[in-house]
Design a protein around this motif. Sequence first.
Motif, PDB file in Angstrom:
ATOM      1  N   ASN A 635       8.021  35.781  18.914  1.00 42.15           N
ATOM      2  CA  ASN A 635       8.717  36.222  17.705  1.00 42.15           C
ATOM      3  C   ASN A 635       9.806  37.238  18.044  1.00 42.15           C
ATOM      4  OD1 ASN A 635       7.127  34.568  16.140  1.00 42.15           O
ATOM      5  ND2 ASN A 635       5.620  36.177  15.648  1.00 42.15           N
ATOM      6  N   GLN A 636       9.496  38.166  18.945  1.00 39.94           N
ATOM      7  CA  GLN A 636      10.497  39.163  19.321  1.00 39.94           C
ATOM      8  C   GLN A 636      11.557  38.561  20.244  1.00 39.94           C
ATOM      9  OE1 GLN A 636       9.086  43.307  20.009  1.00 39.94           O
ATOM     10  NE2 GLN A 636       7.077  42.321  20.242  1.00 39.94           N
ATOM     11  N   ALA A 637      11.114  37.756  21.226  1.00 40.79           N
ATOM     12  CA  ALA A 637      12.071  37.200  22.188  1.00 40.79           C
ATOM     13  C   ALA A 637      13.064  36.274  21.500  1.00 40.79           C
ATOM     14  CB  ALA A 637      11.325  36.452  23.298  1.00 40.79           C
ATOM     15  N   ASN A 638      12.578  35.516  20.497  1.00 42.41           N
ATOM     16  CA  ASN A 638      13.475  34.588  19.797  1.00 42.41           C
ATOM     17  C   ASN A 638      14.491  35.329  18.933  1.00 42.41           C
ATOM     18  OD1 ASN A 638      12.247  32.358  20.894  1.00 42.41           O
ATOM     19  ND2 ASN A 638      10.779  32.118  19.192  1.00 42.41           N
ATOM     20  N   VAL A 639      14.270  36.616  18.663  1.00 36.48           N
ATOM     21  CA  VAL A 639      15.258  37.439  17.946  1.00 36.48           C
ATOM     22  C   VAL A 639      16.161  38.162  18.938  1.00 36.48           C
ATOM     23  CG1 VAL A 639      15.537  39.433  16.424  1.00 36.48           C
ATOM     24  CG2 VAL A 639      13.770  37.726  15.934  1.00 36.48           C
ATOM     25  N   ILE A 640      15.562  38.749  19.968  1.00 36.62           N
ATOM     26  CA  ILE A 640      16.332  39.559  20.920  1.00 36.62           C
ATOM     27  C   ILE A 640      17.277  38.686  21.737  1.00 36.62           C
ATOM     28  CG2 ILE A 640      16.128  41.009  22.974  1.00 36.62           C
ATOM     29  CD1 ILE A 640      13.545  42.114  21.823  1.00 36.62           C
ATOM     30  N   GLY A 641      16.811  37.518  22.179  1.00 38.23           N
ATOM     31  CA  GLY A 641      17.655  36.648  23.004  1.00 38.23           C
ATOM     32  C   GLY A 641      18.951  36.267  22.296  1.00 38.23           C
ATOM     33  N   PRO A 642      18.865  35.682  21.067  1.00 35.90           N
ATOM     34  CA  PRO A 642      20.115  35.361  20.358  1.00 35.90           C
ATOM     35  C   PRO A 642      20.960  36.599  20.054  1.00 35.90           C
ATOM     36  CG  PRO A 642      18.274  34.138  19.436  1.00 35.90           C
ATOM     37  CD  PRO A 642      17.686  35.101  20.390  1.00 35.90           C
ATOM     38  N   TRP A 643      20.290  37.736  19.755  1.00 37.80           N
ATOM     39  CA  TRP A 643      21.048  38.962  19.474  1.00 37.80           C
ATOM     40  C   TRP A 643      21.897  39.363  20.677  1.00 37.80           C
ATOM     41  CZ3 TRP A 643      21.242  43.826  21.600  1.00 37.80           C
ATOM     42  CH2 TRP A 643      21.872  44.817  20.863  1.00 37.80           C
ATOM     43  N   ILE A 644      21.313  39.300  21.876  1.00 33.84           N
ATOM     44  CA  ILE A 644      22.076  39.638  23.086  1.00 33.84           C
ATOM     45  C   ILE A 644      23.245  38.683  23.255  1.00 33.84           C
ATOM     46  CG2 ILE A 644      21.952  39.681  25.609  1.00 33.84           C
ATOM     47  CD1 ILE A 644      19.101  40.725  25.362  1.00 33.84           C
ATOM     48  N   GLN A 645      23.008  37.378  23.036  1.00 30.33           N
ATOM     49  CA  GLN A 645      24.079  36.388  23.190  1.00 30.33           C
ATOM     50  C   GLN A 645      25.195  36.650  22.178  1.00 30.33           C
ATOM     51  OE1 GLN A 645      24.311  34.173  25.575  1.00 30.33           O
ATOM     52  NE2 GLN A 645      26.277  33.427  24.817  1.00 30.33           N
ATOM     53  N   THR A 646      24.786  36.990  20.937  1.00 31.50           N
ATOM     54  CA  THR A 646      25.792  37.254  19.901  1.00 31.50           C
ATOM     55  C   THR A 646      26.631  38.476  20.262  1.00 31.50           C
ATOM     56  OG1 THR A 646      24.342  36.319  18.218  1.00 31.50           O
ATOM     57  CG2 THR A 646      26.106  37.770  17.457  1.00 31.50           C
ATOM     58  N   LYS A 647      25.990  39.524  20.758  1.00 33.54           N
ATOM     59  CA  LYS A 647      26.720  40.725  21.132  1.00 33.54           C
ATOM     60  C   LYS A 647      27.683  40.457  22.281  1.00 33.54           C
ATOM     61  CE  LYS A 647      25.046  43.502  18.076  1.00 33.54           C
ATOM     62  NZ  LYS A 647      25.931  44.024  17.011  1.00 33.54           N
ATOM     63  N   LYS A 680      17.616  49.572  22.397  1.00 33.14           N
ATOM     64  CA  LYS A 680      16.751  49.634  23.588  1.00 33.14           C
ATOM     65  C   LYS A 680      15.259  49.706  23.248  1.00 33.14           C
ATOM     66  CE  LYS A 680      16.053  50.174  28.072  1.00 33.14           C
ATOM     67  NZ  LYS A 680      14.641  50.496  28.090  1.00 33.14           N
ATOM     68  N   PRO A 681      14.800  50.427  22.199  1.00 29.76           N
ATOM     69  CA  PRO A 681      13.354  50.461  21.900  1.00 29.76           C
ATOM     70  C   PRO A 681      12.756  49.079  21.689  1.00 29.76           C
ATOM     71  CG  PRO A 681      14.472  52.228  20.727  1.00 29.76           C
ATOM     72  CD  PRO A 681      15.543  51.396  21.331  1.00 29.76           C
ATOM     73  N   LYS A 682      13.542  48.155  21.109  1.00 31.55           N
ATOM     74  CA  LYS A 682      13.001  46.807  20.909  1.00 31.55           C
ATOM     75  C   LYS A 682      12.792  46.113  22.249  1.00 31.55           C
ATOM     76  CE  LYS A 682      14.869  46.202  16.261  1.00 31.55           C
ATOM     77  NZ  LYS A 682      15.652  45.344  15.345  1.00 31.55           N
ATOM     78  N   ILE A 683      13.687  46.370  23.187  1.00 34.00           N
ATOM     79  CA  ILE A 683      13.509  45.800  24.534  1.00 34.00           C
ATOM     80  C   ILE A 683      12.245  46.379  25.173  1.00 34.00           C
ATOM     81  CG2 ILE A 683      14.537  45.505  26.815  1.00 34.00           C
ATOM     82  CD1 ILE A 683      16.032  44.028  24.651  1.00 34.00           C
ATOM     83  N   ASP A 684      12.060  47.689  25.015  1.00 29.31           N
ATOM     84  CA  ASP A 684      10.862  48.329  25.570  1.00 29.31           C
ATOM     85  C   ASP A 684       9.592  47.775  24.926  1.00 29.31           C
ATOM     86  OD1 ASP A 684      12.522  49.853  27.132  1.00 29.31           O
ATOM     87  OD2 ASP A 684      12.533  51.567  25.760  1.00 29.31           O
ATOM     88  N   GLN A 685       9.653  47.550  23.621  1.00 30.42           N
ATOM     89  CA  GLN A 685       8.480  46.990  22.938  1.00 30.42           C
ATOM     90  C   GLN A 685       8.171  45.597  23.476  1.00 30.42           C
ATOM     91  OE1 GLN A 685       8.885  46.776  18.688  1.00 30.42           O
ATOM     92  NE2 GLN A 685       6.878  45.823  18.372  1.00 30.42           N
ATOM     93  N   LEU A 686       9.226  44.802  23.712  1.00 28.51           N
ATOM     94  CA  LEU A 686       9.024  43.464  24.276  1.00 28.51           C
ATOM     95  C   LEU A 686       8.446  43.555  25.687  1.00 28.51           C
ATOM     96  CD1 LEU A 686       9.437  40.478  23.611  1.00 28.51           C
ATOM     97  CD2 LEU A 686      11.657  40.610  24.791  1.00 28.51           C
ATOM     98  N   GLU A 687       8.861  44.545  26.463  1.00 32.13           N
ATOM     99  CA  GLU A 687       8.292  44.749  27.800  1.00 32.13           C
ATOM    100  C   GLU A 687       6.787  45.023  27.696  1.00 32.13           C
ATOM    101  OE1 GLU A 687       9.253  44.472  30.773  1.00 32.13           O
ATOM    102  OE2 GLU A 687      11.431  44.629  30.899  1.00 32.13           O
ATOM    103  N   GLY A 688       6.400  45.831  26.695  1.00 36.04           N
ATOM    104  CA  GLY A 688       4.976  46.102  26.505  1.00 36.04           C
ATOM    105  C   GLY A 688       4.197  44.848  26.179  1.00 36.04           C
ATOM    106  N   ASP A 689       4.760  44.005  25.290  1.00 39.38           N
ATOM    107  CA  ASP A 689       4.086  42.737  24.975  1.00 39.38           C
ATOM    108  C   ASP A 689       4.003  41.850  26.208  1.00 39.38           C
ATOM    109  OD1 ASP A 689       3.859  43.634  22.411  1.00 39.38           O
ATOM    110  OD2 ASP A 689       5.586  42.513  21.652  1.00 39.38           O
ATOM    111  N   VAL A 713      17.718  40.125  32.301  1.00 35.55           N
ATOM    112  CA  VAL A 713      19.038  39.793  32.855  1.00 35.55           C
ATOM    113  C   VAL A 713      20.103  39.864  31.772  1.00 35.55           C
ATOM    114  CG1 VAL A 713      20.409  37.958  33.907  1.00 35.55           C
ATOM    115  CG2 VAL A 713      18.089  38.414  34.728  1.00 35.55           C
ATOM    116  N   GLY A 714      19.794  39.300  30.577  1.00 37.30           N
ATOM    117  CA  GLY A 714      20.772  39.326  29.486  1.00 37.30           C
ATOM    118  C   GLY A 714      21.097  40.744  29.047  1.00 37.30           C
ATOM    119  N   TRP A 715      20.035  41.582  28.966  1.00 36.55           N
ATOM    120  CA  TRP A 715      20.248  42.983  28.558  1.00 36.55           C
ATOM    121  C   TRP A 715      21.116  43.722  29.568  1.00 36.55           C
ATOM    122  CZ3 TRP A 715      20.031  46.085  24.581  1.00 36.55           C
ATOM    123  CH2 TRP A 715      19.953  47.454  24.749  1.00 36.55           C
TER     124      TRP A 715
END
Length: 911
Positions: A635-647, A680-689, A713-715
């Motif tokens: 759920n988080q990766a499918n949001v963060i991945g497109p967000w990075i691509q969009t940015k 960045k906190p969302k990336i850290d949260q994903l690292e924890g998961d 890598v994307g981040w």
Amino acid sequence: MEHYDGDVDYMQQEDDWDRDLLLDPAWEKQQRKTFTAWCNSHLRKAGTQIENIEEDFRDGLKLMLLLEVISGERLAKPERGKMRVHKISNVNKALDFIASKGVKLVSIGAEEIVDGNAKMTLGMIWTIILRFAIQDISVEETSAKEGLLLWCQRKTAPYKNVNIQNFHISWKDGLGFCALIHRHRPELIDYGKLRKDDPMTNLNTAFDVAEKYLDIPKMLDAEDIISTLRPDEKAVMTYVSCYYHAFSGKQKAETAANRICKVLAVNQENEQLMEDYEKLASDLLEWIRRTIPWLENRLPENTMQAMQQKLEDFRDYRRLHKPPKVQEKCQLEINFNTLQTKLRLSNRPAFMPSEGKMVSDINNAWGNLEGAEKGYEEWLLNEIRRLERLDHLAEKFRQKAAIHEAWTDGKEDMLQKRDYETASLSEIKALLKKHEAFESDLAAHQDRVEQIAAIAQELNELDYYDSPSVNARCQRICDQWDALGALTQKRSEALQRTEKLLETIDQLYLEFAKRAAPFNNWMEGAMEDLQDTFIVHTIEEIQGLSTAHEQFKATLPEADKERQAILGIHNEIAKIVQTYHVNMAGTNPYTTINPQEINTKWDKVRQLVPQRDQALIEEHARQQNNERLRRQFANQANVIGPWIQTKMEEIGRISIEMHGTLEDQLTHLRQYEKSIVNYKPKIDQLEGDHQLIQEALIFDNKHTNYTMEHIRVGWEQLLTTIARTINEIENQILTRDAKGISQEQLNEFRASFNHFDRDHSGTLGAEEFKACLISLGFDIANDAQRTGIMDAEDFKTCLISMGYNLGENEFSRIMTVVDPNRMGIVTFQAFIDFMSREAADTDTADQVMASFKVLAGDKNYILADELRRELPPDQAEYCIARMAPYTGPDGVPGALDYMSFSTALYGESDL
């Protein structure tokens, strides 16, 4: 084995045992050899041994086996796995058993033994030796070490030069060991020839004799004992304890014999005569017992020499062995009559020999002996003649003979059994049916025997080189076959005469066997399946196992009905036995399965079912948790991945679009950078998961195509891209301010660059860069070299095309400027730098040459004095050091070439 109450510390008597000195190199070697030999002396009773004492006990299996052998008790069932936890479990079982014998284990743990700790392993073995080999030694109210020492002192007291005071230096000369052996077995050692100054011979003599005649393995090395100032006390004590155990039995027997002699002294004379008769009768009967099988042995040898040896042995028997036995038989009868007369005269009861040792028994045995002799010599001669005719055995013969011999193995003994005489009713019926089946099997093997005989005959006709072994084997098969036929007929008649078994019991036995066997196999398979370990990775897999388990549980009621039916058959048999008083000493001839075994296995199955239920429930819960972790991460990766691509795409558009000034673009980018950093906190949260997923050993995730590595890598690319883009805008501002380029020029440069950057990568290839230059007015179709002089038409063309005339060589030079690393691409910053230099009013090589020409007085060369006169000293010397000598026809001595120097300053030639 005697048991002790309470926790007795068997190490108290070894308080001087310093564990840090246990592995002194000399003592370690002695203890390692002694303890290994001691262990092997017991392990060989179980058909095994050890090679390395600290390695071979690491898995605990042989340690448990050693304790079972020396204690005579069964330990808990060992673990058969290879993992460390299994090894620790086995060693703990062994240590618990030792502790149960009242031994307090000091600082010895299973982990040290499993890790191969030599010090701990030797200490543990020494504890076992103390408890099971030394502790039970008792001499005159002293025990263990003191008792063993006192026993050694008492036994060696009569021997000169032997003074046993301890278990180390008192044994170095070897005389102590030799004295113990000579005291109990004087025929083994000539003690008078031993010398105290020759310890090597003494020690080796004692060790060799003890190993050969007393079954005491070599636990010490003579070289080690001699070379060591103080031999290891525990090694010597262990070895000496073996002497004690070897001789203590003999000592007890001597004490018992003396007591019997005192009690029976009154009847000594008559008893001696009785014993003489018993002994002579026993010896004669034993000789007859050994001789009759030898005379009845009709197994042929494979070679002529062996058969001739049999004949020679028989002749020796006739000439040498039998005549003395005839005399012994006669003397036995005389002794018997004399003894009976003495007893009658002394009003004593008549002598009754032991059962089977009457004179009549001996006469019957002698008659059997003479009966066995008959035909033996003739058989030997026939075998010799037969071996002379035989020559070889072919591969086909060997194969068929091997199959036949395997089938006949044990058949004669089976047919000669008289078990039917005492068999029960049901056993007689089973034996008869079994015999009928054997008769059918025997008839089926007739063809094979005929084939073997035919092949042997053919091989004889062909003079096969190995005919002795062929014919010997064939004769054995034929003789055995004839004997089997006769024995089969004899047994069949006997069984038919005694057939009084009840058909009902036999049928019930058969029905029980037919139904019990598959049911037993089903239970064994069920137990195996219920205890089988499983490894699953998905909910679907564990659900499949659960479904299969539920289906299995649904079959249990029907299986229980089958079990009750099988037990009912057995109950019916018991009822018949009780009603008709049938002797049921035997068991079911059709199966080895019994009701107790069926009930035990059924209870085991019922016990394993809830255990399997619990295991499946726990695994299902674990897989549900894993699935939750997968979805949570996805759920988080499918949001963060497109967000990075969009940015990334938005930053790219900002960097290529020309909205507002460079300062506006820089401000916009820094706002983007701030929003990215705040993410960045969302990336850290994903690292924890992701860490939770790794700890749960989850290796796939069908809910997302993004992995943590993709996100990282994307981040990193996103952070790098925004920083690089901000840096480019800052450099563009510096370039604009330094070169005086207007905003309109920059917009024109950006528009041209973006137009040819068709893949929006932010870079131009060589061909794209060339096209971009052409669009800005650069002429690259003309390969003419720049001369620095333009005519009117050239100048007009230059004005039209921004003043430049470029050929391929000039384009190559420009590429070396904008792409110094030869990557084949041109960044927008390099493009701006180049265009800034082209657009700004900068010096050129031609202008510098023109300036030097002014200083040189319009000459094509310049002199050093002219440079020193017109330029500052440091710059003048710089030019003089780097200018090449002028080589033109108008040159003078000391002339310098300022033209090549000027072109070199701008990279148009080498400096």
